[in-house]
Design a protein around this motif. Structure first.
Motif, PDB file in Angstrom:
ATOM      1  N   TYR A 198       0.834  -1.204   0.000  1.00 37.47           N
ATOM      2  CA  TYR A 198       0.000   0.000   0.000  1.00 37.47           C
ATOM      3  C   TYR A 198       0.868   1.254   0.000  1.00 37.47           C
ATOM      4  O   TYR A 198       1.981   1.250   0.478  1.00 37.47           O
ATOM      5  CB  TYR A 198      -0.935   0.014   1.218  1.00 37.47           C
ATOM      6  N   TRP A 199       0.329   2.330  -0.563  1.00 37.44           N
ATOM      7  CA  TRP A 199       1.035   3.588  -0.818  1.00 37.44           C
ATOM      8  C   TRP A 199       2.077   3.443  -1.910  1.00 37.44           C
ATOM      9  O   TRP A 199       2.952   4.286  -2.076  1.00 37.44           O
ATOM     10  CB  TRP A 199       1.649   4.179   0.453  1.00 37.44           C
ATOM     11  N   GLY A 200       2.019   2.330  -2.658  1.00 36.70           N
ATOM     12  CA  GLY A 200       2.826   2.209  -3.857  1.00 36.70           C
ATOM     13  C   GLY A 200       4.144   1.501  -3.689  1.00 36.70           C
ATOM     14  O   GLY A 200       4.929   1.427  -4.640  1.00 36.70           O
ATOM     15  N   SER A 201       4.405   0.928  -2.510  1.00 36.57           N
ATOM     16  CA  SER A 201       5.681   0.237  -2.322  1.00 36.57           C
ATOM     17  C   SER A 201       5.576  -0.734  -1.154  1.00 36.57           C
ATOM     18  O   SER A 201       4.959  -0.431  -0.126  1.00 36.57           O
ATOM     19  CB  SER A 201       6.806   1.236  -2.046  1.00 36.57           C
ATOM     20  N   ALA A 202       6.222  -1.895  -1.316  1.00 32.04           N
ATOM     21  CA  ALA A 202       6.322  -2.854  -0.219  1.00 32.04           C
ATOM     22  C   ALA A 202       7.404  -2.445   0.774  1.00 32.04           C
ATOM     23  O   ALA A 202       7.467  -2.983   1.882  1.00 32.04           O
ATOM     24  CB  ALA A 202       6.614  -4.252  -0.761  1.00 32.04           C
TER      25      ALA A 202
END
Length: 385
Positions: A198-202
């Protein structure tokens, strides 16, 4: 009091003697030093002939009575969150009805309420515009109810987004559209594996920067953030970087006493699932903290962490089973049945240990009733009493 025979590690049983008296709940004035919400569970209708895949059948009277219990102790209610089995038995139609009923009840009772806004009316793959429209539909309903919105993490957005910019644009649009300040919710994958990345990055450091960009661009529209990552150090670092006036609501059910107590640089408010079973005790602890007695606050709340860690053990998302068990044992509902059949999600030894820990804390208003109900559950599962 007659002992309860609990399952033992060797496959036999062991005797546990319940406490004779509950811990007294003292009550008192409204909190002054912290804003505290309990995420609240829903009570299933045990007489409904439904399948695990069908719409949830909710006992509305018992569900709303439990919310009045939380309000009576001074706690706010965080409604239609994951504790209410949102996305794990409670669909959007059920959540929408829950929001409408609970918000009306809050107005009548003078209770604080905030409600989850998500995208769970979407049942298949969706593009970003469709995700945004789903958020908008739910945001409109929550605002119309008079509750504070909590923008929940979205499985559909996690599936549709291809970069951090997709999150920045989606949340930016929603915050500009919101009538007033909202709470942003970051729910970690330990609570919902579909939210990984989530939020575009692991990478959590990278994700944190995107999260902070959303807040920095719209600080007037963010009442606070609810962080559920079970990482105290990360939460502390994050809350120190928040714009002035933006609250951090801890959702860390492993480290909540120290996070709420705070340090020389600040503290967290609370929005916690564990405060569902801990309600009266948690309220007493916060009132002690209101007097400036941090040591007394910790002395009350620290002993509850063992129970919380037990309920929230891996797989964490099934903590709701233990929460509902304790509500039944405490007399808040007449049965141990959950929407979606989730009462079967934890083992008998797990449930027995939850009972033992909760009884040791004095959480049951009637220990004899709790013991009798626990014996009945054990007997049904083949543990003779």
């Amino acid at each position: 009091m007659t002992s309860v025979l609990l399952p033992a590690a060797d496959g036999g049983t062991r005797a546990y003697t319940p406490r004779a008296e509950p811990r007294p709940a003292h009550g008192g004035p409204a909190f002054t030093s912290r804003t505290v919400f309990s995420a609240a569970h829903v009570v299933a209708d045990p007489y409904a002939d439904v399948s695990p895949e069908g719409p949830a059948a909710v006992d509305w009277d018992a569900t709303l009575t439990f919310r009045r219990h939380l309000w009576s102790h001074g706690l706010g209610v965080a409604e239609a969150m994951d504790t209410a089995q949102r996305g794990m038995g409670l669909d959007w139609a059920g959540a929408a009805e829950l929001i409408r009923r609970s918000a009306a009840e809050a107005r009548a009772a003078g209770g604080r309420i905030a409600c989850g806004v998500g995208t769970d009316q979407l049942t298949g793959p969706a593009d970003l515009l469709t995700v945004r429209a789903a958020y908008e539909e739910q945001l409109e309903l929550v605002e119309a109810s008079g509750a504070r919105p909590i923008l929940m993490a979205s499985r559909a957005l996690a599936a549709a987004a291809t970069s951090p910019d997709d999150y920045l644009h989606t949340y930016g649009h929603l915050l500009r559209q919101a009538a007033g300040p909202v709470v942003l919710h970051w729910l970690g994958p330990m609570f919902d594996p579909a939210l990984t990345g989530y939020w575009g990055s692991a990478d959590l450091d990278t994700a944190t920067e995107t999260f902070l960009q959303v807040i920095a661009a719209h600080p007037d529209k963010v009442d606070g953030i609810k962080v559920s990552l079970l990482d105290a150090e990360r939460e502390i670092a994050l809350r120190r970087r928040l714009p002035r006036g933006v609250r951090c609501y801890t959702g860390d059910d492993f480290h909540y006493p120290e996070l709420i107590a705070g340090d020389d640089h600040g503290f967290s408010h609370a929005l916690l699932g564990i405060f569902d079973p801990l309600g009266p005790l948690a309220a007493d602890a916060v009132r002690v903290l209101d007097t400036g007695d941090t040591k007394g606050f910790r002395e009350l709340l620290d002993p509850t962490v063992e129970l919380s860690r037990h309920l929230f053990q891996t797989p964490t998302r099934y903590y709701k089973t233990g929460v509902v068990l304790l509500a039944w044992l405490a007399g808040h509902q007449s049965h141990f049945t959950m929407v979606g059949g989730l009462q079967s999600a934890r083992s008998l030894p797990h449930l027995a240990r939850a009972y033992e820990l909760a009884d040791g804390l004095g959480l049951f208003p009637d220990p004899a009733l709790a013991a009798a109900r626990m014996r009945s559950l054990l007997t049904v599962h083949g543990v003779p009493q």
